[in-house]
Design a protein around this motif. Sequence first.
Motif, PDB file in Angstrom:
ATOM      1  N   LEU A  59       0.803  -1.216   0.000  1.00  0.00           N
ATOM      2  CA  LEU A  59       0.000   0.000   0.000  1.00  0.00           C
ATOM      3  C   LEU A  59       0.840   1.273   0.000  1.00  0.00           C
ATOM      4  O   LEU A  59       0.356   2.331  -0.336  1.00  0.00           O
ATOM      5  CB  LEU A  59      -0.957  -0.001   1.195  1.00  0.00           C
ATOM      6  N   SER A  60       2.115   1.188   0.350  1.00  0.00           N
ATOM      7  CA  SER A  60       2.951   2.384   0.366  1.00  0.00           C
ATOM      8  C   SER A  60       3.694   2.582  -0.951  1.00  0.00           C
ATOM      9  O   SER A  60       4.431   3.530  -1.110  1.00  0.00           O
ATOM     10  CB  SER A  60       3.951   2.316   1.527  1.00  0.00           C
ATOM     11  N   GLY A  61       3.491   1.708  -1.919  1.00  0.00           N
ATOM     12  CA  GLY A  61       4.181   1.794  -3.205  1.00  0.00           C
ATOM     13  C   GLY A  61       3.564   2.832  -4.123  1.00  0.00           C
ATOM     14  O   GLY A  61       2.595   3.512  -3.795  1.00  0.00           O
ATOM     15  N   THR A  62       4.147   2.991  -5.292  1.00  0.00           N
ATOM     16  CA  THR A  62       3.627   3.889  -6.311  1.00  0.00           C
ATOM     17  C   THR A  62       2.718   3.089  -7.232  1.00  0.00           C
ATOM     18  O   THR A  62       3.087   2.023  -7.706  1.00  0.00           O
ATOM     19  CB  THR A  62       4.781   4.507  -7.135  1.00  0.00           C
ATOM     20  N   PHE A  63       1.549   3.627  -7.480  1.00  0.00           N
ATOM     21  CA  PHE A  63       0.572   2.966  -8.327  1.00  0.00           C
ATOM     22  C   PHE A  63       0.439   3.717  -9.646  1.00  0.00           C
ATOM     23  O   PHE A  63       0.766   4.901  -9.733  1.00  0.00           O
ATOM     24  CB  PHE A  63      -0.796   2.919  -7.632  1.00  0.00           C
ATOM     25  N   ILE A  64      -0.060   3.037 -10.660  1.00  0.00           N
ATOM     26  CA  ILE A  64      -0.249   3.661 -11.970  1.00  0.00           C
ATOM     27  C   ILE A  64      -1.135   4.896 -11.841  1.00  0.00           C
ATOM     28  O   ILE A  64      -0.879   5.921 -12.453  1.00  0.00           O
ATOM     29  CB  ILE A  64      -0.847   2.651 -12.971  1.00  0.00           C
ATOM     30  N   ARG A  65      -2.153   4.829 -10.992  1.00  0.00           N
ATOM     31  CA  ARG A  65      -3.045   5.984 -10.833  1.00  0.00           C
ATOM     32  C   ARG A  65      -2.292   7.206 -10.312  1.00  0.00           C
ATOM     33  O   ARG A  65      -2.598   8.327 -10.666  1.00  0.00           O
ATOM     34  CB  ARG A  65      -4.224   5.638  -9.940  1.00  0.00           C
ATOM     35  N   ASP A  66      -1.270   6.992  -9.453  1.00  0.00           N
ATOM     36  CA  ASP A  66      -0.472   8.099  -8.935  1.00  0.00           C
ATOM     37  C   ASP A  66       0.343   8.745 -10.053  1.00  0.00           C
ATOM     38  O   ASP A  66       0.453   9.968 -10.132  1.00  0.00           O
ATOM     39  CB  ASP A  66       0.467   7.609  -7.823  1.00  0.00           C
ATOM     40  N   ILE A  67       0.932   7.910 -10.901  1.00  0.00           N
ATOM     41  CA  ILE A  67       1.712   8.423 -12.027  1.00  0.00           C
ATOM     42  C   ILE A  67       0.807   9.196 -12.971  1.00  0.00           C
ATOM     43  O   ILE A  67       1.159  10.286 -13.430  1.00  0.00           O
ATOM     44  CB  ILE A  67       2.417   7.263 -12.773  1.00  0.00           C
ATOM     45  N   MET A  68      -0.379   8.667 -13.233  1.00  0.00           N
ATOM     46  CA  MET A  68      -1.323   9.343 -14.121  1.00  0.00           C
ATOM     47  C   MET A  68      -1.784  10.671 -13.539  1.00  0.00           C
ATOM     48  O   MET A  68      -1.911  11.653 -14.254  1.00  0.00           O
ATOM     49  CB  MET A  68      -2.511   8.437 -14.424  1.00  0.00           C
ATOM     50  N   LYS A  69      -2.020  10.716 -12.243  1.00  0.00           N
ATOM     51  CA  LYS A  69      -2.439  11.973 -11.589  1.00  0.00           C
ATOM     52  C   LYS A  69      -1.351  13.026 -11.739  1.00  0.00           C
ATOM     53  O   LYS A  69      -1.630  14.182 -12.010  1.00  0.00           O
ATOM     54  CB  LYS A  69      -2.742  11.745 -10.108  1.00  0.00           C
ATOM     55  N   ASP A  70      -0.074  12.625 -11.543  1.00  0.00           N
ATOM     56  CA  ASP A  70       1.030  13.560 -11.682  1.00  0.00           C
ATOM     57  C   ASP A  70       1.111  14.093 -13.099  1.00  0.00           C
ATOM     58  O   ASP A  70       1.294  15.287 -13.316  1.00  0.00           O
ATOM     59  CB  ASP A  70       2.371  12.892 -11.316  1.00  0.00           C
ATOM     60  N   ASN A  71       0.958  13.224 -14.076  1.00  0.00           N
ATOM     61  CA  ASN A  71       1.009  13.657 -15.482  1.00  0.00           C
ATOM     62  C   ASN A  71      -0.168  14.561 -15.839  1.00  0.00           C
ATOM     63  O   ASN A  71      -0.005  15.538 -16.552  1.00  0.00           O
ATOM     64  CB  ASN A  71       1.046  12.452 -16.431  1.00  0.00           C
TER      65      ASN A  71
END
Length: 75
Positions: A59-71
């Motif tokens: 749960l503390s890792g980076t998820f695809i949704r996090d990368i997409m939100k940043d982009n």
Amino acid sequence: MHLGKLGEQIVLKSQKAFERIQFLKEKSEYADRSIYYAKKQSRDKQARTHYKKIKTDILSGTFIRDIMKDNLGSE
């Protein structure tokens, strides 16, 4: 069917593979509940204990949704 290792799954992905499944009564054997239910319970307990240990790391890792939100936020 075969009871594989913890976390290992065998999946039939195609309709053709699924259609080729056969039950061969002469190669089947009775699975005694008094033996195999205890094994199932032990494997389940082991899997749940392992998951609880690694859950926080997952749960503390980076998820695809996090990368997409940043982009999306940088546009």
